[in-house]
Scaffold this motif. Structure first.
Motif, PDB file in Angstrom:
ATOM      1  N   ILE A  86       0.842  -1.207   0.000  1.00  0.00           N
ATOM      2  CA  ILE A  86       0.000   0.000   0.000  1.00  0.00           C
ATOM      3  C   ILE A  86       0.876   1.255   0.000  1.00  0.00           C
ATOM      4  CG2 ILE A  86      -1.619   1.355   1.390  1.00  0.00           C
ATOM      5  CD1 ILE A  86      -2.907  -1.322   2.218  1.00  0.00           C
ATOM      6  N   ILE A  87       1.889   1.276   0.843  1.00  0.00           N
ATOM      7  CA  ILE A  87       2.795   2.432   0.889  1.00  0.00           C
ATOM      8  C   ILE A  87       3.530   2.580  -0.444  1.00  0.00           C
ATOM      9  CG2 ILE A  87       4.920   3.322   1.951  1.00  0.00           C
ATOM     10  CD1 ILE A  87       2.450   3.830   3.618  1.00  0.00           C
ATOM     11  N   ALA A  88       3.948   1.477  -1.034  1.00  0.00           N
ATOM     12  CA  ALA A  88       4.650   1.532  -2.323  1.00  0.00           C
ATOM     13  C   ALA A  88       3.738   2.082  -3.417  1.00  0.00           C
ATOM     14  CB  ALA A  88       5.175   0.151  -2.694  1.00  0.00           C
ATOM     15  N   VAL A  89       2.494   1.603  -3.472  1.00  0.00           N
ATOM     16  CA  VAL A  89       1.551   2.075  -4.488  1.00  0.00           C
ATOM     17  C   VAL A  89       1.259   3.562  -4.290  1.00  0.00           C
ATOM     18  CG1 VAL A  89      -0.846   1.876  -5.291  1.00  0.00           C
ATOM     19  CG2 VAL A  89       0.526  -0.181  -4.944  1.00  0.00           C
ATOM     20  N   LEU A  90       1.022   3.969  -3.042  1.00  0.00           N
ATOM     21  CA  LEU A  90       0.783   5.391  -2.762  1.00  0.00           C
ATOM     22  C   LEU A  90       1.984   6.241  -3.163  1.00  0.00           C
ATOM     23  CD1 LEU A  90      -1.024   5.367   0.702  1.00  0.00           C
ATOM     24  CD2 LEU A  90      -1.935   6.203  -1.464  1.00  0.00           C
ATOM     25  N   THR A  91       3.168   5.759  -2.866  1.00  0.00           N
ATOM     26  CA  THR A  91       4.381   6.499  -3.216  1.00  0.00           C
ATOM     27  C   THR A  91       4.517   6.645  -4.728  1.00  0.00           C
ATOM     28  OG1 THR A  91       5.477   5.707  -1.216  1.00  0.00           O
ATOM     29  CG2 THR A  91       6.896   6.552  -2.959  1.00  0.00           C
ATOM     30  N   VAL A  92       4.264   5.579  -5.465  1.00  0.00           N
ATOM     31  CA  VAL A  92       4.361   5.637  -6.920  1.00  0.00           C
ATOM     32  C   VAL A  92       3.318   6.607  -7.490  1.00  0.00           C
ATOM     33  CG1 VAL A  92       3.993   4.307  -9.048  1.00  0.00           C
ATOM     34  CG2 VAL A  92       5.427   3.367  -7.229  1.00  0.00           C
ATOM     35  N   LEU A  93       2.079   6.516  -7.018  1.00  0.00           N
ATOM     36  CA  LEU A  93       1.025   7.410  -7.515  1.00  0.00           C
ATOM     37  C   LEU A  93       1.340   8.874  -7.205  1.00  0.00           C
ATOM     38  CD1 LEU A  93      -2.226   5.424  -6.639  1.00  0.00           C
ATOM     39  CD2 LEU A  93      -1.233   5.814  -8.909  1.00  0.00           C
TER      40      LEU A  93
END
Length: 184
Positions: A86-93
């Motif tokens: 979740i943190i990785a996806v949020l960071t990428v977005l």
């Protein structure tokens, strides 16, 4: 040393010592210039920090806390991995939106701000008596002001941005520390 040179040296020293109220007045003036040109740029500039700083905390300090406590308490690895994803996806977005804004929208806004500042300085120069331009020190200060106006405004923006980042990081890390052990 001549009297004129002594006066100029004293004026130079006097200029270096800004009062706190004068400094805040200058900061307010610089921020106002950006706001006048583009309130959306101004808000977005600081909104990005208000998003990135907590995200950095949740992807750094809090993640380490979560992993260490999760391993100690026997938390399922899937829930820790889900948090990381979740943190990785949020960071990428957020990075994609950030890069779009700063690579596509921001350069035009930067140019608008720079143009606004130079126009304002040239208008101010038109109001000054011609005799002032015969004084080399005045002319040098005027040219220097035009050359550095945009850079100074950007320095103020970055300084405030760094201050916001540090305050948000301090609050987040302090909250984590107090939840771990309030007596620390």
């Amino acid at each position: 040393m001549k009297k004129k040179e002594k006066k100029e040296a004293a004026a130079g020293e006097k200029k270096k010592k800004l009062t706190l109220s004068r400094s805040f007045s200058n900061i307010r003036f610089a921020l106002k210039q950006v706001w006048e040109v583009s309130p959306s740029y101004f808000l977005m500039y600081y909104l990005v920090t208000l998003i990135y700083a907590p995200l950095d905390f949740f992807g750094g300090s809090y993640l380490i806390h979560l992993v260490v406590n999760g391993l100690e308490k026997g938390t399922p690895k899937e829930s820790i991995l889900l948090y990381i994803v979740i943190i990785a996806v949020l960071t990428v977005l957020i990075n994609l939106l950030h890069n779009f804004y700063y690579n596509i929208i921001s350069p035009g806004k930067d140019q608008e701000i720079c143009t606004h500042l130079k126009k304002k300085l040239y208008r101010k120069a038109g109001d000054v008596e011609l005799a002032c331009y015969e004084t080399p020190s005045y002319y040098d200060r005027f040219v220097k002001a035009i050359d550095q106006s945009y850079d100074r405004v950007q320095q103020v923006m970055r300084t405030i941005d760094n201050l916001i980042w540090r305050v948000v990081s301090l609050v987040c890390n302090s909250a984590l520390l107090f939840t771990i052990d309030p007596w620390l």
